[in-house]
Enzyme design. Structure first.
Site, PDB file in Angstrom:
ATOM      1  N   ASP A  69       0.845  -1.196   0.000  1.00 41.59           N
ATOM      2  CA  ASP A  69       0.000   0.000   0.000  1.00 41.59           C
ATOM      3  C   ASP A  69       0.879   1.244   0.000  1.00 41.59           C
ATOM      4  OD1 ASP A  69      -1.948   1.878   0.210  1.00 41.59           O
ATOM      5  OD2 ASP A  69      -2.525   1.415   2.283  1.00 41.59           O
TER       6      ASP A  69
ATOM      7  N   ARG B 258     -11.048  -0.608   2.124  1.00 43.36           N
ATOM      8  CA  ARG B 258     -12.515  -0.710   2.115  1.00 43.36           C
ATOM      9  C   ARG B 258     -13.047  -0.962   0.707  1.00 43.36           C
ATOM     10  NH1 ARG B 258     -12.709   5.053   4.925  1.00 43.36           N
ATOM     11  NH2 ARG B 258     -10.796   4.129   5.741  1.00 43.36           N
TER      12      ARG B 258
ATOM     13  N   LYS C 276       1.603   7.939   0.160  1.00 44.58           N
ATOM     14  CA  LYS C 276       2.002   8.021   1.571  1.00 44.58           C
ATOM     15  C   LYS C 276       3.380   8.680   1.683  1.00 44.58           C
ATOM     16  CE  LYS C 276      -0.261   3.810   3.336  1.00 44.58           C
ATOM     17  NZ  LYS C 276      -1.163   4.471   4.287  1.00 44.58           N
TER      18      LYS C 276
ATOM     19  N   GLU D 169      -7.971   2.455   0.458  1.00 43.52           N
ATOM     20  CA  GLU D 169      -8.215   1.429  -0.568  1.00 43.52           C
ATOM     21  C   GLU D 169      -8.726   0.120   0.010  1.00 43.52           C
ATOM     22  OE1 GLU D 169      -5.420   1.831   0.914  1.00 43.52           O
ATOM     23  OE2 GLU D 169      -4.925  -0.247   1.373  1.00 43.52           O
TER      24      GLU D 169
HETATM   25  N1  BES Z   1      -3.147   0.358   5.200  1.00 36.34           N
HETATM   26  C1  BES Z   1      -3.500   1.634   5.667  1.00 36.34           C
HETATM   27  C2  BES Z   1      -3.760   1.687   7.166  1.00 36.34           C
HETATM   28  C3  BES Z   1      -2.611   1.394   8.084  1.00 36.34           C
HETATM   29  C4  BES Z   1      -1.885   2.426   8.651  1.00 36.34           C
HETATM   30  C5  BES Z   1      -2.299   0.119   8.458  1.00 36.34           C
HETATM   31  C6  BES Z   1      -0.857   2.160   9.539  1.00 36.34           C
HETATM   32  C7  BES Z   1      -1.280  -0.149   9.344  1.00 36.34           C
HETATM   33  C8  BES Z   1      -0.562   0.876   9.889  1.00 36.34           C
HETATM   34  C9  BES Z   1      -4.792   2.099   4.982  1.00 36.34           C
HETATM   35  O1  BES Z   1      -5.008   1.646   3.702  1.00 36.34           O
HETATM   36  C10 BES Z   1      -4.743   3.588   4.931  1.00 36.34           C
HETATM   37  O2  BES Z   1      -3.844   4.109   4.355  1.00 36.34           O
HETATM   38  N2  BES Z   1      -5.723   4.232   5.533  1.00 36.34           N
HETATM   39  C11 BES Z   1      -5.782   5.636   5.566  1.00 36.34           C
HETATM   40  C12 BES Z   1      -7.236   6.028   5.483  1.00 36.34           C
HETATM   41  C13 BES Z   1      -7.478   7.497   5.283  1.00 36.34           C
HETATM   42  C14 BES Z   1      -6.989   7.930   3.922  1.00 36.34           C
HETATM   43  C15 BES Z   1      -8.951   7.753   5.427  1.00 36.34           C
HETATM   44  C16 BES Z   1      -5.152   6.124   6.862  1.00 36.34           C
HETATM   45  O3  BES Z   1      -5.269   5.427   7.883  1.00 36.34           O
HETATM   46  O4  BES Z   1      -4.517   7.158   6.841  1.00 36.34           O
HETATM   47 ZN    ZN Z   2      -4.037  -0.171   3.227  1.00 32.17          ZN
HETATM   48 ZN    ZN Z   3      -4.077   2.921   2.237  1.00 36.93          ZN
END
Ligand code: BES
Ligand code: ZN
Ligand code: ZN
Length: 507
Positions: A279, A360, A286, A358
């Site tokens: 991801d 969800r 990110k 992503e």
């Molecule tokens: N895979 C990440 C969430 C994550 C963060 C898992 C840290 C493990 C450790 C997920 O896909 C994500 O990036 N979520 C975003 C959602 C936001 C854009 C609403 C997040 O948590 O920032």
């Molecule tokens: Zn993710």
């Molecule tokens: Zn993500």
């Protein structure tokens, strides 16, 4: 060819601690038990070494502590490892599991290859089968190392760890043995989930994940595996998983495992797992810091795969589907974009406001698939939100459910398995935040409560289902204090929890 991960084997035997030859013999010590006949006899054999250790204060039996004693031929084993169990009243199956993990962790640290864990009478009041299961799980957990790509030789670790759980009573040994068989299956499965989590994204991409699933399904009876490749996904109009995966050369896969027991009652249960093999965030990229950890964003999928193996090996009389949504989220000329409106498998449309939300989008297609397979109870596992880590720290996974009874069943399994969860709210006020204006839904809510709005999004695809969502982002990898008794990196979270959950469903 990558190197073989350390092989671990656990058995129960009847033996005498004075005579048993092992590289390490481990003994648990409560901090508040003064008169243990077993410890006193051992202490006498070692000319008071344990008493002296306590006196100088180096070891008091505190939970999480341990110390090596060198026995100089006074007993058959060269090394005695004392493991602190803390106060006897507070001890649970997980205290014992962690102590066993510590014993195996330290054994591998000194490059030894055989371990004997001695039980003694004043052990806690845990049913012997459960005790055997917990100790075996712990030994597997602590003995594990991730070094399949390390080619240098100076490490010198053993390729195997052979562990014995020892008691001097044959009836106890027999009962422990039954639990050890279960713990061994779960421990091995969990460790392979860790290996999948630890494998980098250039090695474990969706098609490779599917290949691993196929191998596992072929290795155990009554487990079938169907893989939907990008063409099949397109035919079925699985717009969620396809959109997330479209920016990568590594195309997405939906992996559908089915465990069909000889006989079963009721409608099948489904486990749905997020398996984003990397991801990057996609176009909503990110930050570079720690981005490599997102190779573990497939942790939910790994837990689902390995739990399917466990229940097939345990021959549970319950029909279960494992649905794994595997995709790689990358920025590219072909990537999906912020603002895109996509049509998910369910027919609902989603406006993508952040390509990093992503998980969800792949899961909603998996949940729809579970519905089509006529599952009634559905549990999904996903490293879904950073917000869940903010809410709970790295100590517990978030639990959300539309059914209080199911939530209770999961909490019970969490207690038994030592994979802790904490329930967070699921409700209409959160759902309101992800309702769309130019599409049915938006893939993100407002600034706050991101774990809850993430769950609310998934909830929109669970009408008619008894459903629970586990946001396992907090437990994606080892944190303190776990690093004192286990390898850092992936911890295969969910395999023990789901296995205990499903075992409970059939009794
Ligand atoms: N895979 C990440 C969430 C994550 C963060 C898992 C840290 C493990 C450790 C997920 O896909 C994500 O990036 N979520 C975003 C959602 C936001 C854009 C609403 C997040 O948590 O920032
Ligand atoms: Zn993710
Ligand atoms: Zn993500």
């Amino acid at each position: 060819m990558a190197k073989q991960i350390i092989k671990i084997d656990v058995k129960a035997v009847k033996a005498d601690i004075v005579k048993l030859k092992a590289d390490v013999v481990a003994v648990g010590v409560f901090s508040d038990v003064k008169k243990s006949a077993f410890i006193n006899a051992l202490d006498a054999k070692l000319d008071g070494a344990i008493t002296r250790l306590k006196k100088i204060g180096d070891f008091k039996g505190a939970a999480g502590s341990s110390v090596f004693l060198y026995t100089h031929g006074k007993i058959a084993a060269e090394r005695l490892l004392l493991i602190g169990l803390g106060e006897k009243q507070k001890a649970t199956a997980d205290t014992v599991r962690q102590a066993a993990s510590k014993a195996a962790f330290e054994t591998v640290n000194v490059k030894a290859k055989s371990l004997a864990v001695f039980l003694h009478n004043e052990n806690v009041k845990i049913a012997l089968e459960k005790l055997g299961q917990a100790i075996a799980e712990g030994i597997h957990f602590g003995g594990y190392r991730y070094d399949e790509f390390v080619t240098r030789q100076e490490d010198g670790r053993s390729n195997s760890l052979s562990a014995l759980i020892v008691d001097d009573n044959q009836a106890i040994v027999r009962k422990l043995g039954n639990g050890i068989k279960v713990g061994q299956i779960i421990g091995r499965a969990q460790n392979f989930a860790r290996t999948l989590g630890n494998r980098p994204a250039n090695v474990l991409y969706p098609a490779q994940f599917a290949a691993e699933a196929r191998k596992i399904a072929a290795s155990v009876p009554r487990l079938a595996c169907t893989i939907l490749d990008e063409k099949k996904l397109a035919q079925k109009k699985m717009g969620g998983i396809l959109s997330v995966g479209q920016g990568s050369v590594h195309k997405p896969r939906m992996i559908i495992l089915k465990y069909s027991p000889r006989s079963s009652k009721g409608r099948p249960i489904a486990l749905v797992g997020k398996a984003i093999t990397f991801d990057s965030g996609g176009i909503s990229l990110k930050p570079a810091q720690d981005m490599h950890e997102m190779k573990m964003d497939m942790t939910g999928g790994a837990a689902v795969l390995m739990t399917m193996e466990v229940i097939a090996r345990l021959k549970l009389p319950i029909e279960v589907y494992g649905i794994i949504c595997a995709a790689e989220n990358r920025p590219d000329g072909a990537s999906f974009l912020p603002g895109d409106i996509i049509t998910t498998f369910s027919g609902k449309t989603v406006e993508v406001l952040n390509t990093d939300a992503e998980g969800r989008l792949v899961l909603c297609d998996g949940l729809q698939q579970a519905k089509l397979l006529k599952c009634k109870t559905v549990v999904d596992l996903a490293t879904l939100t950073g917000a869940c880590v903010v809410a709970l720290g790295k100590h517990k996974a978030g639990l959300f459910s539309n059914d209080e009874k199911l939530a209770q069943r999961i909490k019970k399994a969490a207690d038994q398995s030592g994979e802790p969860v904490w329930q967070l709210p699921y409700g209409p006020e959160y759902t309101e935040e992800i309702k769309g204006k130019i599409a049915d839904l938006k893939n993100i809510g407002g600034k706050w409560g991101g774990a809850c709005t993430g769950a609310a999004f998934l909830g929109e695809f669970t009408a008619g289902l008894i459903w629970a969502h586990l946001d396992i982002a907090p437990k994606m990898d080892a944190s303190e204090p776990m690093k004192k008794y286990a390898e850092s990196g992936s911890i295969g979270f969910g395999v023990r929890l789901l296995s205990d959950f499903l075992m409970n469903e059939v009794i």
